[in-house]
Design a protein around this motif. Structure first.
Motif, PDB file in Angstrom:
ATOM      1  N   ASN A 129       6.098  19.039  -2.720  1.00 35.70           N
ATOM      2  CA  ASN A 129       5.850  18.737  -4.131  1.00 35.70           C
ATOM      3  C   ASN A 129       6.025  17.260  -4.473  1.00 35.70           C
ATOM      4  O   ASN A 129       5.765  16.853  -5.603  1.00 35.70           O
ATOM      5  CB  ASN A 129       6.776  19.574  -5.018  1.00 35.70           C
ATOM      6  N   LEU A 130       6.495  16.469  -3.512  1.00 34.63           N
ATOM      7  CA  LEU A 130       6.653  15.039  -3.751  1.00 34.63           C
ATOM      8  C   LEU A 130       5.288  14.375  -3.607  1.00 34.63           C
ATOM      9  O   LEU A 130       4.660  14.473  -2.549  1.00 34.63           O
ATOM     10  CB  LEU A 130       7.653  14.451  -2.755  1.00 34.63           C
ATOM     11  N   PRO A 131       4.786  13.718  -4.653  1.00 32.21           N
ATOM     12  CA  PRO A 131       3.440  13.133  -4.578  1.00 32.21           C
ATOM     13  C   PRO A 131       3.299  12.162  -3.413  1.00 32.21           C
ATOM     14  O   PRO A 131       4.131  11.274  -3.216  1.00 32.21           O
ATOM     15  CB  PRO A 131       3.303  12.416  -5.921  1.00 32.21           C
ATOM     16  N   LEU A 132       2.233  12.356  -2.645  1.00 28.66           N
ATOM     17  CA  LEU A 132       1.981  11.557  -1.455  1.00 28.66           C
ATOM     18  C   LEU A 132       0.483  11.282  -1.385  1.00 28.66           C
ATOM     19  O   LEU A 132      -0.328  12.212  -1.384  1.00 28.66           O
ATOM     20  CB  LEU A 132       2.475  12.303  -0.209  1.00 28.66           C
ATOM     21  N   ASP A 133       0.107  10.022  -1.340  1.00 28.29           N
ATOM     22  CA  ASP A 133      -1.301   9.643  -1.274  1.00 28.29           C
ATOM     23  C   ASP A 133      -1.618   9.091   0.105  1.00 28.29           C
ATOM     24  O   ASP A 133      -0.928   8.197   0.606  1.00 28.29           O
ATOM     25  CB  ASP A 133      -1.623   8.575  -2.329  1.00 28.29           C
ATOM     26  N   LEU A 134      -2.674   9.620   0.704  1.00 28.18           N
ATOM     27  CA  LEU A 134      -3.136   9.162   2.010  1.00 28.18           C
ATOM     28  C   LEU A 134      -4.286   8.175   1.842  1.00 28.18           C
ATOM     29  O   LEU A 134      -4.909   8.101   0.771  1.00 28.18           O
ATOM     30  CB  LEU A 134      -3.583  10.361   2.844  1.00 28.18           C
ATOM     31  N   PRO A 135      -4.602   7.394   2.883  1.00 27.79           N
ATOM     32  CA  PRO A 135      -5.629   6.358   2.754  1.00 27.79           C
ATOM     33  C   PRO A 135      -6.992   6.862   2.289  1.00 27.79           C
ATOM     34  O   PRO A 135      -7.787   6.071   1.787  1.00 27.79           O
ATOM     35  CB  PRO A 135      -5.700   5.771   4.163  1.00 27.79           C
ATOM     36  N   SER A 136      -7.255   8.128   2.434  1.00 26.61           N
ATOM     37  CA  SER A 136      -8.562   8.656   2.056  1.00 26.61           C
ATOM     38  C   SER A 136      -8.675   8.985   0.568  1.00 26.61           C
ATOM     39  O   SER A 136      -9.743   9.373   0.091  1.00 26.61           O
ATOM     40  CB  SER A 136      -8.859   9.923   2.869  1.00 26.61           C
ATOM     41  N   THR A 137      -7.583   8.830  -0.198  1.00 20.51           N
ATOM     42  CA  THR A 137      -7.587   9.267  -1.591  1.00 20.51           C
ATOM     43  C   THR A 137      -7.851   8.104  -2.551  1.00 20.51           C
ATOM     44  O   THR A 137      -7.550   6.951  -2.258  1.00 20.51           O
ATOM     45  CB  THR A 137      -6.241   9.912  -1.966  1.00 20.51           C
ATOM     46  N   LEU A 138      -8.386   8.436  -3.719  1.00 23.45           N
ATOM     47  CA  LEU A 138      -8.653   7.426  -4.736  1.00 23.45           C
ATOM     48  C   LEU A 138      -7.358   6.831  -5.282  1.00 23.45           C
ATOM     49  O   LEU A 138      -7.293   5.634  -5.598  1.00 23.45           O
ATOM     50  CB  LEU A 138      -9.477   8.036  -5.873  1.00 23.45           C
ATOM     51  N   ASP A 139      -6.306   7.649  -5.415  1.00 21.76           N
ATOM     52  CA  ASP A 139      -5.031   7.145  -5.916  1.00 21.76           C
ATOM     53  C   ASP A 139      -4.453   6.082  -4.982  1.00 21.76           C
ATOM     54  O   ASP A 139      -3.869   5.089  -5.429  1.00 21.76           O
ATOM     55  CB  ASP A 139      -4.024   8.286  -6.089  1.00 21.76           C
ATOM     56  N   TYR A 140      -4.599   6.298  -3.679  1.00 23.18           N
ATOM     57  CA  TYR A 140      -4.142   5.320  -2.691  1.00 23.18           C
ATOM     58  C   TYR A 140      -4.860   3.989  -2.902  1.00 23.18           C
ATOM     59  O   TYR A 140      -4.234   2.921  -2.965  1.00 23.18           O
ATOM     60  CB  TYR A 140      -4.412   5.862  -1.290  1.00 23.18           C
ATOM     61  N   LEU A 141      -6.187   4.060  -3.025  1.00 24.09           N
ATOM     62  CA  LEU A 141      -6.973   2.840  -3.201  1.00 24.09           C
ATOM     63  C   LEU A 141      -6.613   2.137  -4.508  1.00 24.09           C
ATOM     64  O   LEU A 141      -6.526   0.902  -4.566  1.00 24.09           O
ATOM     65  CB  LEU A 141      -8.467   3.181  -3.173  1.00 24.09           C
ATOM     66  N   GLU A 142      -6.369   2.906  -5.560  1.00 22.64           N
ATOM     67  CA  GLU A 142      -5.995   2.314  -6.839  1.00 22.64           C
ATOM     68  C   GLU A 142      -4.651   1.594  -6.731  1.00 22.64           C
ATOM     69  O   GLU A 142      -4.481   0.489  -7.254  1.00 22.64           O
ATOM     70  CB  GLU A 142      -5.923   3.384  -7.925  1.00 22.64           C
ATOM     71  N   HIS A 143      -3.690   2.225  -6.054  1.00 20.27           N
ATOM     72  CA  HIS A 143      -2.389   1.580  -5.855  1.00 20.27           C
ATOM     73  C   HIS A 143      -2.548   0.221  -5.166  1.00 20.27           C
ATOM     74  O   HIS A 143      -1.872  -0.746  -5.530  1.00 20.27           O
ATOM     75  CB  HIS A 143      -1.483   2.466  -5.002  1.00 20.27           C
ATOM     76  N   GLN A 144      -3.425   0.155  -4.181  1.00 18.53           N
ATOM     77  CA  GLN A 144      -3.576  -1.082  -3.407  1.00 18.53           C
ATOM     78  C   GLN A 144      -4.238  -2.193  -4.211  1.00 18.53           C
ATOM     79  O   GLN A 144      -4.136  -3.362  -3.839  1.00 18.53           O
ATOM     80  CB  GLN A 144      -4.364  -0.809  -2.126  1.00 18.53           C
ATOM     81  N   THR A 145      -4.915  -1.845  -5.313  1.00 21.18           N
ATOM     82  CA  THR A 145      -5.516  -2.884  -6.155  1.00 21.18           C
ATOM     83  C   THR A 145      -4.544  -3.434  -7.193  1.00 21.18           C
ATOM     84  O   THR A 145      -4.870  -4.384  -7.909  1.00 21.18           O
ATOM     85  CB  THR A 145      -6.749  -2.345  -6.902  1.00 21.18           C
ATOM     86  N   GLU A 146      -3.349  -2.855  -7.290  1.00 22.58           N
ATOM     87  CA  GLU A 146      -2.394  -3.289  -8.315  1.00 22.58           C
ATOM     88  C   GLU A 146      -1.660  -4.574  -7.943  1.00 22.58           C
ATOM     89  O   GLU A 146      -1.055  -5.209  -8.803  1.00 22.58           O
ATOM     90  CB  GLU A 146      -1.376  -2.170  -8.576  1.00 22.58           C
ATOM     91  N   TYR A 147      -1.702  -4.946  -6.674  1.00 27.24           N
ATOM     92  CA  TYR A 147      -1.021  -6.170  -6.265  1.00 27.24           C
ATOM     93  C   TYR A 147      -1.698  -7.383  -6.886  1.00 27.24           C
ATOM     94  O   TYR A 147      -2.921  -7.440  -7.019  1.00 27.24           O
ATOM     95  CB  TYR A 147      -1.042  -6.318  -4.741  1.00 27.24           C
ATOM     96  N   TRP A 148      -0.888  -8.368  -7.249  1.00 23.52           N
ATOM     97  CA  TRP A 148      -1.457  -9.622  -7.744  1.00 23.52           C
ATOM     98  C   TRP A 148      -2.178 -10.374  -6.633  1.00 23.52           C
ATOM     99  O   TRP A 148      -3.136 -11.077  -6.885  1.00 23.52           O
ATOM    100  CB  TRP A 148      -0.361 -10.500  -8.341  1.00 23.52           C
ATOM    101  N   SER A 149      -1.696 -10.255  -5.400  1.00 25.36           N
ATOM    102  CA  SER A 149      -2.322 -10.920  -4.267  1.00 25.36           C
ATOM    103  C   SER A 149      -3.107  -9.912  -3.434  1.00 25.36           C
ATOM    104  O   SER A 149      -2.574  -8.863  -3.035  1.00 25.36           O
ATOM    105  CB  SER A 149      -1.270 -11.595  -3.379  1.00 25.36           C
TER     106      SER A 149
END
Length: 499
Positions: free
Chosen positions: A32-52
């Motif tokens: 039940n602990l949320p876990l995003d793998l590289p194939s998911t949209l949430d994963y990709l969205e997280h990676q765009t949040e970095y300033w760099s």
């Protein structure tokens, strides 16, 4: 295939199994602990949040999003069973690779640890590290309360508070850490402690500017302060031979004769080297509907091209400052500190520091898309006085001298140019430090002055802990060894380390 090649492949396969072990174990033990793998949209969205973008290009094996302290404990228990490298991310604004980003291991995102609760009886505000400062200022809008926090809304709460936190309100209330009353801290042995000045005084002091070497903070209890509308915005100036000396003189005078504790500025020079656009951008703040006459007159009297200052809510001001977040590029940050020069020597000293930045940044002019920035941030004696009144912090500034903290930034388009900008950044802060030392030797700057680095602005190569007072570095080391004797945070995640 040669034996050496087979051994290399076996080692690579073994490392892949280890790297996947945390993600696999969490999926099995805590479905039940949320876990995003590289194939998911949430994963990709997280990676765009970095300033760099360089941080976003580092690929974690999964992204874990704990919603409670208990779920963070569960993650740490799994990490204790393997050798994974990992990272913990709040807002992702720190551009140092591996500080809040990771490749080949799990990323623990605190995004869901985003509680914001106000206790009107005690005047305190509890916040989670997954918030950004415009989240908090938005939640406090209309309540009559504020907290000492970031000057740009998109900055993440966790990293900012762990690094000390310089605020527009620092001349009223001190560093942001001086208004932290309590930490909820997950330790390296997967236990939880509540840290306050009363129950763990040494840990409490070490956390106030000690970064991420002690554990994962899952909530902060902050002192709230009364606040209504504020005044602020930006003035923009052309950086020419007439304007720049006037601005540097106004900065010097503002810092030494700080006209009003409710006032705050950041004075920033920006250069887009490819088009040779040189400008100054002044961030202004006043804790009130408008500043009294005379507070900012030395700046406003200088000819400027844009004036966006107005009366507004704190949330509007911080969110409005988000224009300064230029995502889509690789980004680096560094820092240096100087005593404030006398009026006699101010033009020579501050002019030399500015010219050094210009000359060194010119060496990167051929790097595609490069933008160079230097921010002069006043640190008047009053901030040190307030810090001491509130129990102190790891930086432990004395109030015998006014200082200016310089923030250095380079952004550029392609990661392939990182090595070039890495050297440029080192040349910039080393050049500034050499000038400060030289002017001290000439008697044009106060000598024997304690000049620590500001963690939130530090480059990964800079020795933050080595620039602290020896007794504060020793305290930081003792607390680290007490809380993390086996080196979980020391050896398996990024951030500034005690050398």
């Amino acid at each position: 295939m040669a034996a050496g090649s087979w051994l290399s492949l076996l080692a690579l396969a073994a490392s892949s199994v280890v790297a996947d072990s945390t993600c696999s174990a969490i999926r099995s033990l805590h479905p039940n602990l949320p876990l995003d793998l590289p194939s998911t949209l949430d994963y990709l969205e997280h990676q765009t949040e970095y300033w760099s973008t360089a941080c976003g290009d580092l690929k974690p094996t999964c992204i874990l999003q704990p919603k409670s302290t208990e779920e963070v404990v569960s993650i740490v228990k799994v990490l204790l069973q393997n050798n994974d490298t990992f990272a913990v991310k709040s807002g992702g604004h720190n551009p140092n690779n591996y500080f809040a980003s990771v490749s080949g291991g799990p990323l623990i995102s605190t995004k869901s640890l985003n509680d914001i609760s106000i206790d009107n009886t005690t005047g305190t505000v509890r916040v989670g590290p997954g918030n950004r400062w415009d989240d908090i200022s938005g939640a406090l809008d209309g309540t009559g309360y504020t907290v000492v926090g970031g000057r740009i809304g998109n900055v993440g709460v966790g990293g900012y508070l762990l690094g000390g936190g310089l605020s527009f309100m620092s001349t009223e209330y001190g560093w942001a850490v001086n208004s932290i009353l309590e930490y909820t801290l997950v330790l390296a042995n997967a236990t939880v402690i509540t840290v306050s000045e009363q129950n763990h005084p040494d840990i409490f002091l070490a956390l106030k500017g000690g970064g991420n070497i002690y554990g994962i903070v899952t909530s902060f209890l902050l002192q709230g302060y009364p606040q209504g509308d504020v005044w602020g915005g930006n003035l923009v100036f052309d950086a020419n031979d007439d304007t720049t000396p006037k601005l540097l003189a106004a900065l010097r005078d503002f810092t030494e004769y700080y006209p009003d504790e409710k006032a705050g500025i950041i004075m920033t020079a920006e250069r887009t080297l490819g088009t040779l656009l040189d400008i100054w951008i002044l961030f202004l703040y006043y804790n009130g509907p408008e500043p009294p006459a005379g507070v900012f007159d030395n700046f406003t009297a200088i000819a400027h091209t844009i004036d966006s200052t107005k009366t507004q809510s704190m949330n509007s001001l911080l969110s409005g400052n988000n224009w300064a977040v230029l995502k889509g590029s690789v980004y680096t940050i560094g820092t240096e500190t100087t005593p404030v020069p006398s009026e006699e020597h101010g033009p020579e000293v501050l002019g030399a520091l500015y010219d050094t930045w210009v000359n060194v940044s010119n060496t990167a002019a051929l790097v595609p898309g490069v933008i160079a920035s230097i921010a002069f941030q006043p640190m008047p004696k009053r901030i040190a006085q307030l810090s001491k009144q509130k129990g102190g912090d790891l930086l432990d500034l004395d109030d015998s001298v006014d200082r200016i903290i310089m923030e250095l930034d380079y952004s550029f388009l392609f990661n392939s140019d990182y090595a070039k900008i890495d050297q440029t950044m080192q040349d910039t802060y080393n050049g500034l430090k050499d000038h400060v030392t030289g002017f001290q030797e000439q008697g044009k700057l106060a000598s024997d002055v304690y000049l620590p680095l500001f963690m939130n602005d530090g480059f990964y190569r800079q020795d933050y802990f080595g620039r602290l007072r020896p007794e504060k570095k020793a305290l930081a080391s003792e607390v680290r060894d007490q809380l993390d004797p086996d080196g979980l945070w020391r050896d398996r995640t990024g951030g500034f380390k005690i050398l």
